[in-house]
Design a protein around this motif. Structure first.
Motif, PDB file in Angstrom:
ATOM      1  N   THR A   1       0.828  -1.129  -0.131  1.00 14.48           N
ATOM      2  CA  THR A   1      -0.059  -0.141   0.058  1.00 14.48           C
ATOM      3  C   THR A   1       0.706   1.152  -0.075  1.00 14.48           C
ATOM      4  N   HIS A   2       0.297   2.159  -0.851  1.00 15.77           N
ATOM      5  CA  HIS A   2       1.117   3.593  -0.828  1.00 15.77           C
ATOM      6  C   HIS A   2       0.073   4.509  -0.539  1.00 15.77           C
ATOM      7  N   PHE A   3       0.550   5.635   0.008  1.00 16.87           N
ATOM      8  CA  PHE A   3      -0.349   6.869   0.616  1.00 16.87           C
ATOM      9  C   PHE A   3       0.139   8.101  -0.105  1.00 16.87           C
ATOM     10  N   TYR A   4      -0.959   8.837  -0.479  1.00 12.81           N
ATOM     11  CA  TYR A   4      -0.857  10.114  -0.991  1.00 12.81           C
ATOM     12  C   TYR A   4      -1.727  11.233  -0.568  1.00 12.81           C
ATOM     13  N   HIS A   5      -1.313  12.466  -0.902  1.00 13.42           N
ATOM     14  CA  HIS A   5      -2.146  13.448  -0.563  1.00 13.42           C
ATOM     15  C   HIS A   5      -3.100  13.830  -1.765  1.00 13.42           C
ATOM     16  N   THR A   6      -4.201  14.386  -1.704  1.00 16.81           N
ATOM     17  CA  THR A   6      -5.090  14.695  -2.796  1.00 16.81           C
ATOM     18  C   THR A   6      -4.738  15.705  -3.677  1.00 16.81           C
TER      19      THR A   6
ATOM     20  N   VAL B   1      -8.257   1.544  -4.981  1.00 20.39           N
ATOM     21  CA  VAL B   1      -8.072   2.949  -4.463  1.00 20.39           C
ATOM     22  C   VAL B   1      -9.168   3.376  -3.467  1.00 20.39           C
ATOM     23  N   LYS B   2      -8.930   3.798  -2.213  1.00 20.01           N
ATOM     24  CA  LYS B   2      -9.799   4.200  -1.206  1.00 20.01           C
ATOM     25  C   LYS B   2      -9.015   5.326  -0.419  1.00 20.01           C
ATOM     26  N   ASP B   3      -9.835   5.958   0.439  1.00 20.67           N
ATOM     27  CA  ASP B   3      -9.159   7.130   1.369  1.00 20.67           C
ATOM     28  C   ASP B   3      -8.641   6.224   2.744  1.00 20.67           C
TER      29      ASP B   3
ATOM     30  N   GLU C   1     -11.604  11.090   3.758  1.00 16.02           N
ATOM     31  CA  GLU C   1     -11.046  11.107   4.995  1.00 16.02           C
ATOM     32  C   GLU C   1      -9.579  10.728   4.974  1.00 16.02           C
ATOM     33  N   GLY C   2      -8.844  12.022   5.486  1.00 18.01           N
ATOM     34  CA  GLY C   2      -7.399  11.459   5.802  1.00 18.01           C
ATOM     35  C   GLY C   2      -6.651  11.859   4.287  1.00 18.01           C
ATOM     36  N   GLY C   3      -6.542  11.020   3.264  1.00 16.01           N
ATOM     37  CA  GLY C   3      -5.815  11.016   2.075  1.00 16.01           C
ATOM     38  C   GLY C   3      -6.149   9.828   1.314  1.00 16.01           C
ATOM     39  N   ILE C   4      -5.227   9.465   0.422  1.00 11.60           N
ATOM     40  CA  ILE C   4      -5.676   8.616  -0.338  1.00 11.60           C
ATOM     41  C   ILE C   4      -4.531   7.055  -0.335  1.00 11.60           C
ATOM     42  N   CYS C   5      -5.312   6.085  -0.202  1.00 11.97           N
ATOM     43  CA  CYS C   5      -4.458   4.780  -0.096  1.00 11.97           C
ATOM     44  C   CYS C   5      -4.629   3.923  -1.599  1.00 11.97           C
ATOM     45  N   VAL C   6      -3.564   3.522  -2.161  1.00 14.62           N
ATOM     46  CA  VAL C   6      -3.413   2.885  -3.259  1.00 14.62           C
ATOM     47  C   VAL C   6      -2.787   1.477  -3.036  1.00 14.62           C
TER      48      VAL C   6
END
Length: 208
Positions: free
Chosen positions: A57-62, A80-82, A116-121
């Protein structure tokens, strides 16, 4: 002291803190603190603890260039989810090309109202959908929907790594026979998927 277990809709961080404060002002104490709630409610807070047990999993700002970031990953498909939820309406949560990321985020805003929070891929693995099982953990002990069925080793391992008092673990089988964890959630707001109300109430008596 009266101790409280919340059962209800998923709450944001500020909403949950208001609930904790209100319960305290009423002279009671909630079993799950705000810190523990977010420890399992937000994916980035638990992913690093079980990286070998769950999809990459990788995390990103919108506000970043997500198309370029997804191209760097070089995957065939992207889930893709938040930080909390996936998109279960419209186009769903899985895309096949980085160029679709802007559309899925727009759809998340449209159908969810917020991110909510940010984007998780998350990397898409070859799962068997019908094999998904939910377990609950209370003070380190893992419970299944059937008291007579053995708990899988992966769930027991996960319970030793995550220190929150009350959370859920969703396991699933991959086509190659490997069992994986697809989701961790706060036990209070996790649905009773595959569980009876009676069994859930029974395990809640395990709180110290």
């Amino acid at each position: 002291m009266l101790y409280v277990i919340y059962r209800g809709w998923m709450l944001g961080a500020s909403e949950y803190q208001k609930l904790v404060t209100a319960i305290s002002q009423a002279g009671a104490c909630i079993q799950t603190s705000s810190v523990d709630y977010l420890a399992t409610h937000y994916l980035p807070n638990w992913d690093h603890l079980i990286k070998d047990l769950t999809p990459e999993t990788h995390f990103y700002h919108t506000d970043g260039d997500l198309k370029i970031e997804l191209e760097k990953l070089g995957w065939d498909r992207f889930f893709v989810k938040d930080y909390v939820k996936s998109l279960k309406t419209s186009m769903g949560s899985i895309i096949s090309h980085p160029s679709e990321i802007d559309l899925i985020i727009a759809e998340m805003h449209k159908f969810r109202g917020t991110i909510e929070g940010g984007i998780c891929v998350r990397r898409v693995e070859d799962f068997i959908p019908t094999s998904e099982q939910r377990y609950f953990v209370i003070d380190g002990k893992v419970f299944g929907s059937d008291a007579n069925e053995p708990i899988p080793e992966i769930a027991l391992d996960c319970a030793t790594r995550i220190k929150s008092r009350f959370f859920s673990i969703d396991t699933i089988d991959r086509q190659d026979g490997v069992k994986r964890i697809v989701e961790i959630g706060d036990g209070q707001v996790s649905g009773l998927v595959g569980w009876t109300t009676e069994r859930f109430v029974e395990i809640c008596h395990s709180f110290n």
